[in-house]
Scaffold this active site. Structure first.
Site, PDB file in Angstrom:
ATOM      1  N   HIS A   1       6.401 -73.990  44.363  1.00 52.84           N
ATOM      2  CA  HIS A   1       6.656 -73.696  42.415  1.00 52.84           C
ATOM      3  C   HIS A   1       5.385 -74.393  41.798  1.00 52.84           C
ATOM      4  O   HIS A   1       5.240 -75.791  42.824  1.00 52.84           O
ATOM      5  CB  HIS A   1       7.376 -73.924  41.493  1.00 52.84           C
ATOM      6  CG  HIS A   1       8.719 -73.198  41.286  1.00 52.84           C
ATOM      7  ND1 HIS A   1       8.726 -71.905  42.186  1.00 52.84           N
ATOM      8  CD2 HIS A   1       9.492 -73.027  40.439  1.00 52.84           C
ATOM      9  CE1 HIS A   1       9.930 -71.824  41.811  1.00 52.84           C
ATOM     10  NE2 HIS A   1      10.751 -71.869  40.940  1.00 52.84           N
TER      11      HIS A   1
ATOM     12  N   CYS B   1      14.840 -76.288  38.452  1.00 52.69           N
ATOM     13  CA  CYS B   1      13.285 -76.160  39.607  1.00 52.69           C
ATOM     14  C   CYS B   1      11.991 -76.968  38.974  1.00 52.69           C
ATOM     15  O   CYS B   1      11.087 -77.549  39.564  1.00 52.69           O
ATOM     16  CB  CYS B   1      13.099 -75.730  40.927  1.00 52.69           C
ATOM     17  SG  CYS B   1      12.917 -73.860  40.343  1.00 52.69           S
TER      18      CYS B   1
END
Lengths: 338, 338
Positions: free
Chosen positions: A244, A131
Site C-alpha cells: 500500500h 493495514c
C-alpha cells in the site's frame, strides 16, 4: 506460560494466514503446539511449517483449551463468532479483523507506536490495526510526539492483496484477459481493477465516506490517543499486488523542517527513510516494500501551509500491515509473561 | 480569416496529435488546408483525415505562411524552436507543451474556466495547461468563484499516456512480461510501472517537489488568477493507460455543504457529477473517462476542516487534458474573428 507457546491460527489458509506462518518461522517464534484453523471448506488441507505437516482443522469443532495465543485472520464474522470463546479458554487473542478495533476494552496496538497499550486487555483480545492505518502510524507517531499533528489529508494507493487472495486472482485474470482482448467480468471489485483505479474501499457510510476511509480516522485517533486530529482520507484501490502507498499531507502544531523530520523519522524503529531527489530515490511497492518488513517513507517536503509537510509512505500491507504486526504483538505478550 | 481555417499540427504522429485529428473531425472544425508536421524521423508517413490522405512534413522545412492556427503537441523543445516563427507568420499558436505556461505574455486557458484570457496574447501564442491542472480547474473553478478556495491538497493517479506512446508500450510490455515471468527492464520510467505506482513526475526541483507537482501550483495560480491559494501536490504515476484521477481535499473561505457543492458542479459546463453511494457510483478512468470529453467528479464529502471538502476528479488526459482543450481554444479563436 511455558517457554514454548501454544499457538492457534484462525484463517490459516488465507493470504494473511500464510504470511503469519512465514513470519513466525522467520522470527523463530517459540512455538509449542501449532493449530491451523479455517472454515469447514478448507479443513483437511495440509500445510507445512518447518518440519511439521499440519492438517487444517475446522474452527467450529476446535477446543481452544491450552492455547496461549490465538492469531485471528479470518475476517470479522469469524472473530465475532469465536474470539471470545478462545479468550475465555485462556488464550490471548490477537485479532486482525476490524471487529474489535473500536471496542474500548480491546487495545488497538502498533508494536513500535503504542506497545504499552496491550497490557490493558480486559477481554483478553488485542486488535491489530487496519493495514493503511498501520503504516501511517509508524510514519506519523514520531512527528506527533515531537510536534503535534493537527490535520492529516491522506490519499491511498492500496494493493489488491489487502482484499484477499480472490482479489489477487481477479487482478491477474483481468489483466491477462485485457492483454488478450477478452471480455472483463468484475466479481470481487464492483468495476474493472486491471489498468484502472477505484475510489472505493469497504462499504459506503451515511456521511459519504467508505468504511476503509473512516477506519483511518477512528484508528488514528485511538492509536495516537488524540481524537482532536482532523483526518481526511480518500481510499483508492490500485492494480498493484502487494504494498500500500499513501500520499500524506499533514499540518503540525509546531513547525518542523524537512531536515528535522528526516532525522526524527530515521530514529523511528520499523521505519526506513528513502528520500533522494533522483530517479528511483523514493520507495515504491515493487522496488522496496513488497515482501519486506519496514515501513518506507520518502518524498518529504514542506508545503504551502506554514507548518505543513508532505510524505509518501509505503509498506507491505500483508506483512507490516497485518501479519508482521500481529506476530510482533504476540512477541510482546510472550515477553511480558517471562 | 476565411470561413475555412488553415491548420497546422506539430507533433501529428504522437498520442496527442492523433487525438487532435480525431477531435477536429468529430467537432467538424472548419478546416481549409491541413498540414501535419513532425520531426524528420516521421516525415513521409501518411495519415488519413476524413477523405484526405496527408503526408507528414518535416517541421524544420515547413513554411508557415498562410497558416491560421497552429496546434503544437510535439514537446517543449519543438515549441521553443518553432512556435515564435509560426506566430510571426500570422498563425495563432496553441501550444500543448509547458514551454510558455509561465510566460506572462502567453495566456494559459481552460476553455470552460477562463476563456476571456485568450484575447490578450501579445506573442500570438496561447498555452494549453498541463493535463492534471486542466481537469482540476474545471472541477474547482465554480467552487472558487462561489466560496474562495484557500488551500488545495491533491494526490494524483496519472495514466501512462500522459508520458506518451512509448510509455504506453512500456506498460503493456512490462505487464505481459510479468505475467510470463520474464525479466522487466524499465526504460521510460525510472522503475517498473507494471503493477506498481511511482511517486515521480517530471524532474526533481530544488525544493524536493517534482516539476509535475509544481505545475499544479503555478498553473492553478494563473488560471484561477489567485496566487494566494496554497497548493500541495503529490504526483503519482499509476499503471493505467488512459485517464488521470485526482484525490482532492480543499479548504474554502466560505462554508459549502455537499449539497451546495454538487449543485454548483452540476451547473459547470464540461463537468459531469457521478456521485452515488453505491458500487460503481463514482467515476474511474475505465468506466467513465477514457475516450470521453467531460471531466468527471464524484466522492464529494465534507471533511474535518470546518470549511473543507473532498472530491475525486477523473478525466481523459489526452482528450480534455490536452487535445480537446486545444481544439476548444481554436474554436474560441475562430469565433472571435467572425
Amino acid at each position: 506460560m511455558n517457554k514454548l507457546v501454544n499457538v492457534a491460527i484462525a484463517g490459516a489458509t488465507g493470504a494473511v494466514g500464510e504470511t503469519l506462518l512465514a513470519i513466525l518461522a522467520e522470527r523463530e517464534f517459540p512455538i509449542g503446539e501449532l493449530h491451523l484453523l479455517a472454515s469447514e471448506r478448507s479443513a483437511g488441507e495440509k500445510i507445512e511449517y518447518g518440519a511439521r505437516q499440519i492438517v487444517v482443522q475446522n474452527i467450529a469443532d476446535f477446543d481452544p483449551s491450552g492455547i496461549d495465543i490465538a492469531l485471528f485472520a479470518a475476517g470479522g464474522s469469524v472473530s465475532r463468532k469465536y474470539a471470545a470463546k478462545f479468550a475465555a479458554a485462556g488464550a490471548v487473542v490477537i485479532d486482525n479483523s476490524s471487529e474489535f478495533r473500536r471496542d474500548e476494552d480491546v487495545p488497538l496496538v502498533v508494536a513500535e507506536v503504542n506497545p504499552g497499550a496491550l497490557r490493558d486487555r480486559p477481554r483478553g483480545i488485542i486488535a491489530n490495526p487496519n493495514c493503511s492505518t498501520m503504516q501511517l502510524m509508524v510514519a506519523l507517531a514520531p512527528i506527533h510526539r515531537r510536534a503535534g499533528i493537527e490535520r492529516i489529508n491522506i490519499a491511498t494507493y492500496q494493493s489488491v492483496s489487502g482484499t484477499g487472495r480472490e482479489a489477487m486472482d481477479e487482478l491477474g485474470k483481468q489483466t491477462a484477459d485485457m492483454l488478450s482482448f477478452r471480455e472483463i467480468e468484475p466479481k470481487i471489485y464492483p468495476v474493472q481493477i486491471a489498468f484502472n483505479v477505484i475510489p472505493h474501499g469497504g462499504d459506503f457510510m451515511e456521511n459519504g465516506y467508505t468504511s476503509e476511509e473512516m477506519k483511518l480516522v477512528w484508528e488514528t485517533h485511538r492509536i495516537l490517543g488524540d481524537d482532536t486530529i482532523g483526518v481526511n482520507a480518500t481510499v483508492v484501490r490500485v492494480p498493484v499486488f502487494y504494498g500500500h502507498s499513501e500520499a500524506v499531507h499533514i499540518e503540525t502544531r509546531d513547525k518542523l523542517t524537512v531536515a528535522e523530520t528526516r532525522e526524527l523519522l530515521r530514529a523511528q524503529p520499523g521505519l526506513e527513510v528513502i528520500d533522494e531527489h533522483i530517479d528511483g530515490g523514493y520507495p515504491t511497492p515493487v522496488t522496496h516494500a513488497s515482501g519486506k518488513d519496514p515501513v518506507y517513507v520518502g518524498r518529504i517536503r514542506e508545503v504551502s501551509h506554514p507548518r505543513g509537510l508532505s510524505l509518501w509512505v509505503v509498506a507491505d500491507n500483508i506483512r507490516k500491515g497485518a501479519a508482521l504486526n500481529a506476530v510482533q504483538l504476540a512477541e510482546l505478550v510472550v515477553a511480558e509473561r517471562q
